[in-house]
Enzyme design. Sequence first.
Site, PDB file in Angstrom:
ATOM      1  N   TYR A 155       0.805  -1.231   0.000  1.00  0.00           N
ATOM      2  CA  TYR A 155       0.000   0.000   0.000  1.00  0.00           C
ATOM      3  C   TYR A 155       0.831   1.271   0.000  1.00  0.00           C
ATOM      4  O   TYR A 155       0.297   2.366   0.012  1.00  0.00           O
ATOM      5  CB  TYR A 155      -0.902   0.028   1.246  1.00  0.00           C
ATOM      6  CG  TYR A 155      -1.758  -1.196   1.327  1.00  0.00           C
ATOM      7  CD1 TYR A 155      -2.770  -1.403   0.388  1.00  0.00           C
ATOM      8  CD2 TYR A 155      -1.533  -2.166   2.292  1.00  0.00           C
ATOM      9  CE1 TYR A 155      -3.537  -2.547   0.423  1.00  0.00           C
ATOM     10  CE2 TYR A 155      -2.302  -3.313   2.324  1.00  0.00           C
ATOM     11  CZ  TYR A 155      -3.301  -3.500   1.397  1.00  0.00           C
ATOM     12  OH  TYR A 155      -4.052  -4.627   1.421  1.00  0.00           O
ATOM     13  N   ASP A 188       2.874   2.878  -2.117  1.00  0.00           N
ATOM     14  CA  ASP A 188       2.847   3.841  -3.219  1.00  0.00           C
ATOM     15  C   ASP A 188       1.543   4.636  -3.189  1.00  0.00           C
ATOM     16  O   ASP A 188       1.558   5.866  -3.249  1.00  0.00           O
ATOM     17  CB  ASP A 188       2.993   3.102  -4.558  1.00  0.00           C
ATOM     18  CG  ASP A 188       4.319   2.337  -4.628  1.00  0.00           C
ATOM     19  OD1 ASP A 188       5.221   2.678  -3.858  1.00  0.00           O
ATOM     20  OD2 ASP A 188       4.424   1.406  -5.431  1.00  0.00           O
ATOM     21  N   TYR A 200       5.923  -7.051   7.202  1.00  0.00           N
ATOM     22  CA  TYR A 200       5.825  -8.083   6.169  1.00  0.00           C
ATOM     23  C   TYR A 200       5.960  -9.434   6.875  1.00  0.00           C
ATOM     24  O   TYR A 200       5.980  -9.511   8.110  1.00  0.00           O
ATOM     25  CB  TYR A 200       6.953  -7.916   5.140  1.00  0.00           C
ATOM     26  CG  TYR A 200       7.017  -6.536   4.519  1.00  0.00           C
ATOM     27  CD1 TYR A 200       5.969  -6.057   3.741  1.00  0.00           C
ATOM     28  CD2 TYR A 200       8.132  -5.707   4.720  1.00  0.00           C
ATOM     29  CE1 TYR A 200       6.030  -4.795   3.168  1.00  0.00           C
ATOM     30  CE2 TYR A 200       8.199  -4.447   4.139  1.00  0.00           C
ATOM     31  CZ  TYR A 200       7.147  -3.995   3.372  1.00  0.00           C
ATOM     32  OH  TYR A 200       7.196  -2.742   2.815  1.00  0.00           O
ATOM     33  N   GLN A 258      -5.944   5.941   7.183  1.00  0.00           N
ATOM     34  CA  GLN A 258      -4.628   6.456   7.568  1.00  0.00           C
ATOM     35  C   GLN A 258      -4.675   7.253   8.867  1.00  0.00           C
ATOM     36  O   GLN A 258      -3.738   7.184   9.664  1.00  0.00           O
ATOM     37  CB  GLN A 258      -4.053   7.325   6.444  1.00  0.00           C
ATOM     38  CG  GLN A 258      -3.576   6.498   5.244  1.00  0.00           C
ATOM     39  CD  GLN A 258      -2.974   7.347   4.146  1.00  0.00           C
ATOM     40  OE1 GLN A 258      -3.483   8.437   3.856  1.00  0.00           O
ATOM     41  NE2 GLN A 258      -1.911   6.861   3.514  1.00  0.00           N
ATOM     42  N   ARG A 298       6.961  -0.454   8.491  1.00  0.00           N
ATOM     43  CA  ARG A 298       7.594  -1.065   7.317  1.00  0.00           C
ATOM     44  C   ARG A 298       7.548  -0.074   6.156  1.00  0.00           C
ATOM     45  O   ARG A 298       6.895   0.985   6.244  1.00  0.00           O
ATOM     46  CB  ARG A 298       6.861  -2.355   6.963  1.00  0.00           C
ATOM     47  CG  ARG A 298       5.484  -2.122   6.394  1.00  0.00           C
ATOM     48  CD  ARG A 298       4.727  -3.412   6.077  1.00  0.00           C
ATOM     49  NE  ARG A 298       3.798  -3.194   4.994  1.00  0.00           N
ATOM     50  CZ  ARG A 298       2.832  -4.019   4.650  1.00  0.00           C
ATOM     51  NH1 ARG A 298       2.636  -5.137   5.327  1.00  0.00           N
ATOM     52  NH2 ARG A 298       2.046  -3.749   3.623  1.00  0.00           N
ATOM     53  N   GLY A 299       8.191  -0.433   5.044  1.00  0.00           N
ATOM     54  CA  GLY A 299       8.011   0.293   3.794  1.00  0.00           C
ATOM     55  C   GLY A 299       8.433   1.744   3.869  1.00  0.00           C
ATOM     56  O   GLY A 299       9.560   2.069   4.250  1.00  0.00           O
ATOM     57  N   GLU A 300       7.510   2.653   3.536  1.00  0.00           N
ATOM     58  CA  GLU A 300       7.861   4.080   3.477  1.00  0.00           C
ATOM     59  C   GLU A 300       6.913   4.950   4.305  1.00  0.00           C
ATOM     60  O   GLU A 300       7.328   5.692   5.181  1.00  0.00           O
ATOM     61  CB  GLU A 300       7.870   4.545   2.016  1.00  0.00           C
ATOM     62  CG  GLU A 300       8.197   6.024   1.883  1.00  0.00           C
ATOM     63  CD  GLU A 300       8.609   6.455   0.491  1.00  0.00           C
ATOM     64  OE1 GLU A 300       9.251   5.670  -0.232  1.00  0.00           O
ATOM     65  OE2 GLU A 300       8.308   7.614   0.128  1.00  0.00           O
ATOM     66  N   ASP A 301       5.613   4.848   4.037  1.00  0.00           N
ATOM     67  CA  ASP A 301       4.709   5.804   4.673  1.00  0.00           C
ATOM     68  C   ASP A 301       4.556   5.539   6.173  1.00  0.00           C
ATOM     69  O   ASP A 301       4.612   6.470   6.982  1.00  0.00           O
ATOM     70  CB  ASP A 301       3.341   5.786   3.973  1.00  0.00           C
ATOM     71  CG  ASP A 301       2.488   6.971   4.375  1.00  0.00           C
ATOM     72  OD1 ASP A 301       2.980   8.118   4.292  1.00  0.00           O
ATOM     73  OD2 ASP A 301       1.339   6.764   4.813  1.00  0.00           O
ATOM     74  N   SER A 302       4.385   4.275   6.569  1.00  0.00           N
ATOM     75  CA  SER A 302       4.244   3.999   8.013  1.00  0.00           C
ATOM     76  C   SER A 302       5.553   4.319   8.738  1.00  0.00           C
ATOM     77  O   SER A 302       5.544   4.742   9.909  1.00  0.00           O
ATOM     78  CB  SER A 302       3.829   2.545   8.258  1.00  0.00           C
ATOM     79  OG  SER A 302       4.747   1.634   7.687  1.00  0.00           O
TER      80      SER A 302
END
Length: 388
Positions: free
Chosen positions: A22, A24, A200, A262, A278-282
């Site tokens: 999610y 992107d 993940y 969000q 994880r990832g970018e936004d969180s």
Amino acid sequence: MNPIAPQTPPEWEIFCRVVDNYGDIGVCWRLARMLAATGATVRLWVDDWSALGRLCPAVADATGAALLAGVELRQWSSPFPAPAPGANVIEAFACELPSSQVHAMARCSPPPAWINLEYLSAEDWVAGCHRLASPHPALGLVKHFFFPGFDAGSGGLLREPGLLAARDRYRAGGGRAALLQGLGLGADTADALVVSLFAYEQPALAELVGAWRHSPQPLVLLVPEGRVLADLAGALGGDPLAVGERRRLDALQVAVLPFSDQDGYDRLLWSCDLNFVRGEDSFVRAQWAAAPFVWQIYRQPDDAHADKLDAFLARYAAGLDDAPRTALGRFWKAWNGEGSAAAAWPDFAAALPLLADHTARWSAALAAQDDLATQLKRFCNHIRQPAG
Ligand code: TRH
């Protein structure tokens, strides 16, 4: 959700392809909302409507077009319908615009400001690539690279105006207690370490759950529904976990939460003593939560993520004394596959009070930069100025 507005060229047009997960769409939806909140007209094209629907349930049943939070949402399908381009066109994460759109942009006078919004990285090379121009070989258009980041050599981070004040009001107003109460966990959390887990697949949980269940301080683990549930269920004994479930294993209590919007996820982060993200936004939202966090980086086939992780750790841990810095580095590395997370946990847990102060300072220092939407607007205005 409002009915869809008639199509006119918007001030901002954002193109997003959902690669995986999610992140992107999470970044694009947040940016779109922020721009719309300033009164600008914004159109967001998304190729994967179901991923969008997960983040914004209000549009899940709309058939490829909706107006929400002032943002015109459109399904990016093929063939591309090619309405008149926006004044500023954002190609998120090098997603490659439809060729009809690029040709339509070349026919505009003046041409739109064309931005490739890149992934977030703390690596030093970002400063050399941020704002670089990439002229189109044939059409006379110029695309510019725009990098989010952690210092003045970057475009900054997405941060809504008033976000930190809202966080502080939530905390001062007993938001955490109300959230836990709402989950039916109020009585269990008085002395507990409250932890959120967004991750993940995570094999380290098998051992880590063993450390948590025997920990001297009770631990309440709040887990939004998602990819980590299978490994967590395995670590807890094997029975599958579903939304709404509660499990207790000695000092460890687990609650599985529904995937929220969000804003709801922000409130979860603001309520916890420690956030696994994880990832970018969180990852960015955990930094605005200003509480200790652990980052599971998105794995890349060529191991490029390892340099990214080291680069962030070097910045974030700067200024920490040796013991908490080592504890932080060991635990983060183990969470990303290098070493034993269970063995690293006791030192990391002992360092949490120091890391809480440190992360509050880190967050405040980041907030002294202009946010990404503000910097993006300024840059687009600058590149749209006629040559003088
Ligand atoms: O979903 P992700 O793993 O996204 C990743 C990264 O963005 C990565 O850089 C990218 O290359 C890869 O996808 C393809 O993690 P991320 O970035 O944290 O995005 C999750 C979004 O989901 C974020 O906007 C927060 C939101 N969210 C909710 O809205 N509600 C929830 O309950 C939870 C847990 C998350």
